[in-house]
Write an enzyme that holds these catalytic residues in place. Structure first.
Site, PDB file in Angstrom:
ATOM      1  N   GLY A 148       0.834  -1.184   0.000  1.00  0.00           N
ATOM      2  CA  GLY A 148       0.000   0.000   0.000  1.00  0.00           C
ATOM      3  C   GLY A 148       0.865   1.228   0.000  1.00  0.00           C
TER       4      GLY A 148
ATOM      5  N   TYR B 231       1.654   3.115   2.405  1.00  0.00           N
ATOM      6  CA  TYR B 231       2.446   3.337   3.607  1.00  0.00           C
ATOM      7  C   TYR B 231       3.050   2.066   4.191  1.00  0.00           C
ATOM      8  CZ  TYR B 231       0.386   7.967   3.515  1.00  0.00           C
ATOM      9  OH  TYR B 231       0.001   9.223   3.133  1.00  0.00           O
TER      10      TYR B 231
ATOM     11  N   ASP C 201       4.489  -2.267   3.284  1.00  0.00           N
ATOM     12  CA  ASP C 201       4.621  -3.488   2.502  1.00  0.00           C
ATOM     13  C   ASP C 201       4.554  -4.653   3.480  1.00  0.00           C
ATOM     14  OD1 ASP C 201       5.344  -2.641  -0.341  1.00  0.00           O
ATOM     15  OD2 ASP C 201       6.793  -1.492   0.843  1.00  0.00           O
ATOM     16  N   VAL C 202       3.914  -5.740   3.058  1.00  0.00           N
ATOM     17  CA  VAL C 202       3.780  -6.908   3.930  1.00  0.00           C
ATOM     18  C   VAL C 202       4.380  -8.119   3.237  1.00  0.00           C
ATOM     19  CG1 VAL C 202       2.199  -8.348   5.262  1.00  0.00           C
ATOM     20  CG2 VAL C 202       1.670  -5.943   4.889  1.00  0.00           C
TER      21      VAL C 202
ATOM     22  N   ASP D 277     -10.623   2.212  11.581  1.00  0.00           N
ATOM     23  CA  ASP D 277     -10.644   1.744  10.186  1.00  0.00           C
ATOM     24  C   ASP D 277     -11.157   0.311  10.115  1.00  0.00           C
ATOM     25  OD1 ASP D 277     -10.387   1.892   7.445  1.00  0.00           O
ATOM     26  OD2 ASP D 277      -8.259   1.408   7.430  1.00  0.00           O
TER      27      ASP D 277
END
Length: 456
Positions: A31, A33, A35-36, A141
């Site tokens: 995304g 903001y 990284d996974v 969220d």
């Protein structure tokens, strides 16, 4: 916002302390903001998720919340984290292969979700939210893609990058040798004697990033925000501020809007994902609490029983229009004090004589299910049922009872997907705020068939 020179985030691969403990198996989500990566702990082969966060305020928030919620069965577990000066934080999280968005997608293909399954998902979500609110954590969220699911049917809240603790001050223990900051609540005088000391968030960030030099000033609003803390979401958030990413809103993702706190402690209204955003936020409120999570819950439950999003707005104005078409106009009668919302007098909708009502939006659902959603989707935040109250709703004690988690239908593992298949991750893309009154001017905007908005 970080600038990437390639599709691979080299920082995590070049950090020896992480490589010594974990084998990185590949990136599974990305995304604006964060990284996974999927990883394997070298000591015992445990599969984990490594979340590299590129925004240090978000890192602080997520670590703080997950430590406050440590041990909660329905909150994702933070195993450990790595965070040093001048480096992105990397959170090591338990790996959960599916999410509620995948459950809903699969149910649409297969013909629905059994009532016993619906109840079990709801109960687990409520337990997770209740744990957050009991610990003074506002998630901010909540949405199906942030509700992750283990292989044995346990649902856990995740992605706390936008969360806030209601307390103003925190206690943090500082490991000077490793540079790792351990954020904790104040629990005892004994802990205080062992090196815990009271600091606020800005002091913490100053210390972490070496901003203590003489004559160095730290203006968190200017340094951290794309928005103005004195204005609302409608006036500040635009698609030009947000990186377009096919993985936005995906597994372990971070779909953040920069958070702003002004001198009075007011919060920004531009938080959360639009389809699940409470009306007070859409009208610019910067004074809110746990109730915004409860509105999101109502939207999630409605989607879980109908398999379609309840308010799929294409802009903030359209979002408000859809809500008003269903629930009717927001007035002092429906919510005493609503006229004091920052944008209440800037936006006016035509009179909705005959609102559709939630029953029409959930035509095939029983009265108990519609009633549960109604208890959450109230204009007046004070009227929304809490997670603790809903856990005692008789709906969950009636036949059919909630199905045991081990018997729930779990979609195929998300680890089967990769970056070459962005459609598998992009259910909630393009939901960020994209309406700016300064750009629109004084015009009529058609938001739904029954609601028309005029921006003054």
């Amino acid at each position: 916002m970080p600038v990437r020179t390639s599709s691979r985030s080299w920082s995590i691969y070049g950090r020896g302390e992480i490589a010594q403990r974990y084998e990185i198996l590949g990136r599974i989500g990305s995304g604006a903001y964060a990284d996974v990566y999927r990883g394997r702990r070298r000591s015992d082969g445990l599969i984990v998720a490594l979340k590299e966060i590129h925004d240090y305020r978000s890192s602080f928030r997520e670590i703080e919340a997950l430590q406050a919620l440590r041990g909660s069965p329905n909150v994702v577990e933070l195993i450990e984290y790595f965070w040093h000066e001048d480096e992105d934080a990397v959170l090591v999280l338990e790996f959960l292969p599916a999410d509620l968005a995948a459950v809903i997608r699969e149910a649409k293909r297969s013909g629905g979700i059994a009532i016993g399954e619906v109840k079990q998902w709801m109960v687990q979500i409520l337990r997770g939210v209740e744990a957050c609110h009991r610990s003074s954590v506002v998630h901010r969220d909540l949405k199906p893609s942030n509700l992750l699911i283990s292989a044995d049917g346990v649902l856990k809240l995740a992605d706390f990058g936008q969360s806030r603790m209601l307390q103003e001050n925190r206690l943090m223990s500082i490991d000077n040798e490793s540079g790792v900051q351990d954020v904790q609540e104040h629990r005892s005088d004994q802990q205080n004697a062992q090196g815990l000391r009271r600091v606020n968030e800005d002091d913490y960030l100053k210390e972490l990033y070496g901003l203590k030099a003489k004559n160095t000033t730290y203006d968190s609003d200017k340094e951290m925000s794309l928005q103005d803390g004195d204005t609302s979401c409608l006036a500040t958030c635009s698609t030009g501020d947000i990186e377009v990413d096919p993985f936005k809103g995906s597994y372990y993702s971070y779909e953040a809007q920069e958070d702003v706190v002004d001198e009075s402690g007011a919060l920004t209204s531009c938080v959360g994902t639009r389809w699940f955003r409470a009306p007070e936020l859409l009208y610019g409120s910067m004074s809110y609490g746990k109730e915004i999570d409860l509105w999101s819950l109502g939207c999630i439950f409605a989607e879980l029983v109908s398999l379609d999003p309840l308010f799929p707005g294409t802009s903030d104005l359209d979002q408000l229009g859809r809500i008003i078409t269903v629930l009717g106009n927001l007035t002092e009668e429906t919510w005493p004090g609503c006229s004091n919302l920052p944008d209440y007098n800037k936006i006016s909708f035509g009179k909705v004589e005959n609102p559709i009502g939630l029953e029409a939006c959930l035509p095939s659902r029983c009265a108990a299910e519609v009633g549960l959603v109604k208890r959450l989707l109230c204009y007046d935040p004070a009227s929304r049922a809490t997670a603790a109250e809903l856990l005692h709703d008789r709906y969950f004690a009636e036949e059919p009872l909630p199905m045991p988690p081990s018997e729930l239908k779990i979609p195929s593992n998300k680890e089967e997907h990769n970056e070459s298949s962005p459609e598998a991750w992009a259910d909630y893309r393009d939901m960020d705020s994209d309406s700016d009154p300064d750009e629109i001017g004084n015009i009529n905007v058609s938001t739904t068939e029954k609601a028309e908005a005029i921006i003054c």
